[in-house]
Design a protein around this motif. Structure first.
Motif, PDB file in Angstrom:
ATOM      1  N   GLY A   1      25.606  30.957   9.566  1.00 39.85           N
ATOM      2  CA  GLY A   1      25.538  29.515   9.752  1.00 39.85           C
ATOM      3  C   GLY A   1      26.734  28.800   9.160  1.00 39.85           C
ATOM      4  N   VAL A   2      26.665  27.477   9.161  1.00 42.66           N
ATOM      5  CA  VAL A   2      27.674  26.614   8.551  1.00 42.66           C
ATOM      6  C   VAL A   2      26.938  25.483   7.843  1.00 42.66           C
ATOM      7  CG1 VAL A   2      29.484  27.132  10.238  1.00 42.66           C
ATOM      8  CG2 VAL A   2      27.909  25.232  10.660  1.00 42.66           C
ATOM      9  N   PRO A   3      27.573  24.801   6.899  1.00 45.88           N
ATOM     10  CA  PRO A   3      26.904  23.676   6.209  1.00 45.88           C
ATOM     11  C   PRO A   3      26.533  22.552   7.173  1.00 45.88           C
ATOM     12  CG  PRO A   3      28.843  24.387   5.001  1.00 45.88           C
ATOM     13  CD  PRO A   3      28.897  25.081   6.315  1.00 45.88           C
ATOM     14  N   ALA A   4      25.586  21.747   6.762  1.00 42.17           N
ATOM     15  CA  ALA A   4      25.120  20.643   7.607  1.00 42.17           C
ATOM     16  C   ALA A   4      26.211  19.612   7.873  1.00 42.17           C
ATOM     17  CB  ALA A   4      23.924  19.972   6.947  1.00 42.17           C
ATOM     18  N   THR A   5      27.218  19.540   6.987  1.00 40.01           N
ATOM     19  CA  THR A   5      28.299  18.574   7.190  1.00 40.01           C
ATOM     20  C   THR A   5      29.220  18.962   8.337  1.00 40.01           C
ATOM     21  OG1 THR A   5      29.498  19.704   5.392  1.00 40.01           O
ATOM     22  CG2 THR A   5      28.336  17.670   4.841  1.00 40.01           C
ATOM     23  N   CYS A   6      29.025  20.182   8.887  1.00 36.36           N
ATOM     24  CA  CYS A   6      29.765  20.601  10.075  1.00 36.36           C
ATOM     25  C   CYS A   6      29.075  20.139  11.355  1.00 36.36           C
ATOM     26  CB  CYS A   6      29.904  22.124  10.123  1.00 36.36           C
ATOM     27  SG  CYS A   6      31.116  22.826   8.984  1.00 36.36           S
ATOM     28  N   CYS A   7      27.826  19.709  11.231  1.00 31.82           N
ATOM     29  CA  CYS A   7      27.023  19.384  12.404  1.00 31.82           C
ATOM     30  C   CYS A   7      27.462  18.072  13.059  1.00 31.82           C
ATOM     31  CB  CYS A   7      25.549  19.299  12.041  1.00 31.82           C
ATOM     32  SG  CYS A   7      24.838  20.867  11.490  1.00 31.82           S
ATOM     33  N   VAL A   8      27.389  18.048  14.393  1.00 32.69           N
ATOM     34  CA  VAL A   8      27.706  16.841  15.146  1.00 32.69           C
ATOM     35  C   VAL A   8      26.683  15.755  14.841  1.00 32.69           C
ATOM     36  CG1 VAL A   8      27.918  15.845  17.457  1.00 32.69           C
ATOM     37  CG2 VAL A   8      28.844  18.131  16.989  1.00 32.69           C
ATOM     38  N   ASP A   9      25.410  16.140  14.743  1.00 27.91           N
ATOM     39  CA  ASP A   9      24.335  15.189  14.450  1.00 27.91           C
ATOM     40  C   ASP A   9      23.407  15.785  13.393  1.00 27.91           C
ATOM     41  OD1 ASP A   9      22.622  13.065  14.498  1.00 27.91           O
ATOM     42  OD2 ASP A   9      21.550  13.722  16.302  1.00 27.91           O
ATOM     43  N   PRO A  10      23.793  15.669  12.118  1.00 29.80           N
ATOM     44  CA  PRO A  10      22.954  16.254  11.054  1.00 29.80           C
ATOM     45  C   PRO A  10      21.695  15.460  10.761  1.00 29.80           C
ATOM     46  CG  PRO A  10      24.807  15.107  10.100  1.00 29.80           C
ATOM     47  CD  PRO A  10      24.996  15.027  11.586  1.00 29.80           C
ATOM     48  N   LEU A  11      21.562  14.293  11.369  1.00 26.75           N
ATOM     49  CA  LEU A  11      20.386  13.446  11.142  1.00 26.75           C
ATOM     50  C   LEU A  11      19.424  13.558  12.317  1.00 26.75           C
ATOM     51  CD1 LEU A  11      22.055  10.188   9.744  1.00 26.75           C
ATOM     52  CD2 LEU A  11      21.009  12.048   8.454  1.00 26.75           C
ATOM     53  N   GLU A  12      18.205  13.981  12.051  1.00 25.02           N
ATOM     54  CA  GLU A  12      17.183  14.038  13.082  1.00 25.02           C
ATOM     55  C   GLU A  12      16.647  12.635  13.339  1.00 25.02           C
ATOM     56  OE1 GLU A  12      14.246  16.767  11.759  1.00 25.02           O
ATOM     57  OE2 GLU A  12      15.397  18.538  12.348  1.00 25.02           O
ATOM     58  N   ASN A  13      16.758  12.184  14.600  1.00 20.97           N
ATOM     59  CA  ASN A  13      16.295  10.850  14.983  1.00 20.97           C
ATOM     60  C   ASN A  13      17.028   9.747  14.218  1.00 20.97           C
ATOM     61  OD1 ASN A  13      14.319  12.039  16.679  1.00 20.97           O
ATOM     62  ND2 ASN A  13      12.929  12.249  14.929  1.00 20.97           N
ATOM     63  N   GLY A  14      18.210  10.113  13.665  1.00 20.16           N
ATOM     64  CA  GLY A  14      19.029   9.118  12.974  1.00 20.16           C
ATOM     65  C   GLY A  14      18.538   8.734  11.605  1.00 20.16           C
ATOM     66  N   THR A  15      17.551   9.403  11.066  1.00 18.93           N
ATOM     67  CA  THR A  15      16.994   9.006   9.778  1.00 18.93           C
ATOM     68  C   THR A  15      16.881  10.156   8.777  1.00 18.93           C
ATOM     69  OG1 THR A  15      14.772   9.330  10.684  1.00 18.93           O
ATOM     70  CG2 THR A  15      15.670   7.091  10.771  1.00 18.93           C
ATOM     71  N   VAL A  16      16.456  11.323   9.214  1.00 23.56           N
ATOM     72  CA  VAL A  16      16.165  12.434   8.313  1.00 23.56           C
ATOM     73  C   VAL A  16      17.316  13.437   8.323  1.00 23.56           C
ATOM     74  CG1 VAL A  16      14.549  14.280   7.731  1.00 23.56           C
ATOM     75  CG2 VAL A  16      13.699  12.162   8.766  1.00 23.56           C
ATOM     76  N   TRP A  17      17.802  13.786   7.129  1.00 25.73           N
ATOM     77  CA  TRP A  17      18.896  14.752   7.003  1.00 25.73           C
ATOM     78  C   TRP A  17      18.369  16.166   7.260  1.00 25.73           C
ATOM     79  CZ3 TRP A  17      24.061  14.586   6.611  1.00 25.73           C
ATOM     80  CH2 TRP A  17      24.743  15.739   6.192  1.00 25.73           C
ATOM     81  N   ASN A  18      18.961  16.830   8.263  1.00 27.20           N
ATOM     82  CA  ASN A  18      18.553  18.191   8.619  1.00 27.20           C
ATOM     83  C   ASN A  18      19.547  19.179   8.025  1.00 27.20           C
ATOM     84  OD1 ASN A  18      17.600  20.541   9.727  1.00 27.20           O
ATOM     85  ND2 ASN A  18      18.188  20.041  11.841  1.00 27.20           N
ATOM     86  N   SER A  19      19.217  19.732   6.866  1.00 27.25           N
ATOM     87  CA  SER A  19      20.129  20.652   6.174  1.00 27.25           C
ATOM     88  C   SER A  19      20.249  21.997   6.879  1.00 27.25           C
ATOM     89  CB  SER A  19      19.650  20.867   4.734  1.00 27.25           C
ATOM     90  OG  SER A  19      18.347  21.425   4.721  1.00 27.25           O
TER      91      SER A  19
END
Length: 270
Positions: free
Chosen positions: A184-202
């Protein structure tokens, strides 16, 4: 008939409005930089205490803590600017000479560093790449490197040094690792790390290294941060140039004002 004492010196003799203006301008500038130094000093102390860097098991590695650099810069800036402020306010020649000499040394050092940096540009880029790879390898073990890496990746929308596959060198993200972070890669690599724009998906970057580039580009940023850093510098080189010119110009101006104030003090006290 009143006879003037030839040895009497009027305290205001030789001081023009401009001299007073420059004197108090120097005092105000030094006060502002003193406040900045105190803020950096407080930030450094807070950082060291919050990370428990003075604990017995961590004290041996405190020399490599970035917060120690912040603390040192804050302390030196505070001492330097206080000497300039008090020297100008009290018209103390010793303090003003010390202040002007230090500012001159700093200006000279900055010019030398700029020349060396321009000359060794390729080597600096290589060292930056090596440093970022070290940060990736120690991502889980060093909170400072983790914070810096996350800030770079999230703000510049990039992943890794050259590309997202650089995360293979991290023992936790390597595909041979036993944990959930493997491949894997860290969540900061993700295009959209926020689920529904509110919850941080690590866990948004889990398994990203197993994906082909076409599929992965919808999940994570594929480009490396070194290229994004170079692109950012090119896009903002005008603003960077203005900031560098202003900072350098302020130092030259402060040096000029200090020298002029010293000349006036010397003439007045002779």
């Amino acid at each position: 008939m009143h006879l003037e004492n030839p040895h009497y010196k009027n305290p205001c003799y030789g001081y023009s409005f401009m001299d007073y203006f420059l004197k108090y301008f120097l005092i105000i500038c030094n006060l502002l930089f003193t406040v900045l130094g105190l803020l950096l000093l407080a930030l450094g102390v807070w950082g060291l205490i919050s990370k428990e860097s003075f604990a017995q098991e961590k004290i041996s590695s405190i020399g490599t803590d970035p917060m120690l650099v912040v603390l040192s810069v804050g302390f030196l800036l505070t001492v330097l600017c206080l000497s300039g402020c008090v020297g100008a306010l009290r018209e103390n020649r010793c303090l003003l000479k010390l202040f002007s000499a230090t500012v001159l040394v700093l200006i000279t050092a900055q010019v030398i560093i700029a020349i060396v940096a321009h000359t060794l540009q390729d080597q600096i880029e290589g060292n930056l790449r090596s440093g970022m790879l070290v940060a990736i390898a120690r991502y889980q073990d060093d909170l400072d490197l983790r914070f810096i890496t996350d800030e770079i990746q999230s703000n510049l929308q990039c992943c890794g040094a050259d590309n997202y596959r650089d995360w293979e060198i991290n023992i936790y993200y390597n595909c041979s690792a036993p944990g959930v972070l493997a491949c894997g890669v860290p969540a900061t690599c993700c295009v959209d790390p926020l689920e529904n724009g509110t919850v941080w998906n690590s866990q948004c970057g889990v398994g990203a290294q197993l994906l082909d580039e076409f599929t992965a580009q919808s999940v994570i940023f594929l480009g490396g941060c070194l290229g994004e850093i170079s692109r950012w510098i090119k896009q903002h080189e005008g603003l960077i140039g203005i900031i560098v010119t202003v900072v350098f110009g302020v130092q030259i101006l402060i040096l000029f004002i200090t020298i002029r104030l010293l000349e006036r003090i010397n003439r007045h006290k002779v």
